[in-house]
Motif scaffolding. Structure first.
Motif, short mmCIF file in Angstrom:
data_model
loop_
_atom_site.label_atom_id
_atom_site.label_comp_id
_atom_site.label_asym_id
_atom_site.label_seq_id
_atom_site.Cartn_x
_atom_site.Cartn_y
_atom_site.Cartn_z
N ALA A 14 4.34 -1.24 -7.33
CA ALA A 14 3.66 0.20 -7.79
C ALA A 14 3.19 0.27 -9.12
CB ALA A 14 4.54 1.52 -7.38
N PRO A 66 4.53 3.83 -0.50
CA PRO A 66 5.55 4.22 -1.58
C PRO A 66 6.69 3.14 -1.11
CG PRO A 66 5.35 5.81 0.15
CD PRO A 66 4.19 4.95 0.28
N ALA A 67 7.35 2.92 -2.09
CA ALA A 67 8.98 2.26 -2.11
C ALA A 67 9.95 3.00 -1.05
CB ALA A 67 9.57 1.73 -3.35
N ARG A 87 0.41 -1.68 -9.91
CA ARG A 87 -0.92 -1.32 -9.24
C ARG A 87 -1.39 -0.35 -10.27
NH1 ARG A 87 1.52 -1.12 -4.07
NH2 ARG A 87 2.15 0.98 -4.28
N ALA A 88 -0.39 0.35 -11.08
CA ALA A 88 -0.67 1.40 -11.98
C ALA A 88 -1.89 1.18 -13.01
CB ALA A 88 0.60 1.79 -12.69
N SER A 109 0.79 -1.27 -0.04
CA SER A 109 0.01 -0.06 -0.10
C SER A 109 0.74 1.27 0.04
CB SER A 109 -1.22 0.03 1.26
OG SER A 109 -0.23 -0.01 2.32
N GLY A 149 9.26 -2.42 -4.10
CA GLY A 149 8.17 -1.49 -3.89
C GLY A 149 7.80 -0.89 -5.48
N ALA A 150 8.78 -0.70 -5.77
CA ALA A 150 8.77 -0.10 -7.48
C ALA A 150 7.96 -1.05 -8.18
CB ALA A 150 10.18 0.43 -7.95
#
Length: 66
Positions: free
Chosen positions: A31, A18-19, A34-35, A16, A27-28
């Motif tokens: 993300a 940010p990295a 999820r985009a 949930s 994390g990247a």
């Protein structure tokens, strides 16, 4: 293989937030997953869906190579 325990709090933070920290690469990646897709990424979607439907209907069966 070495297993690293992933506690629920860390998992939630990775999914949930940010990295940050040593998990930056993970994390990247999460993300990016999820985009929303960009128009360029969706350009071939109709052809892909057509091929998928044909394969599911049995029309797209390939012949074995000899």
């Amino acid at each position: 293989m070495t297993r690293h325990p992933l506690d629920p709090e860390t998992a939630e933070r990775l999914l949930s937030g940010p990295a940050a920290g040593p998990e930056d690469a993970l994390g990247a990646l999460l993300a990016a997953l999820r985009a929303a897709a960009t128009p360029a990424e969706l350009r071939g979607e109709p052809a892909v869906m057509s091929a998928f439907r044909a394969a599911r209907a049995g029309q797209g069966r390939s012949r074995p190579r000899r």
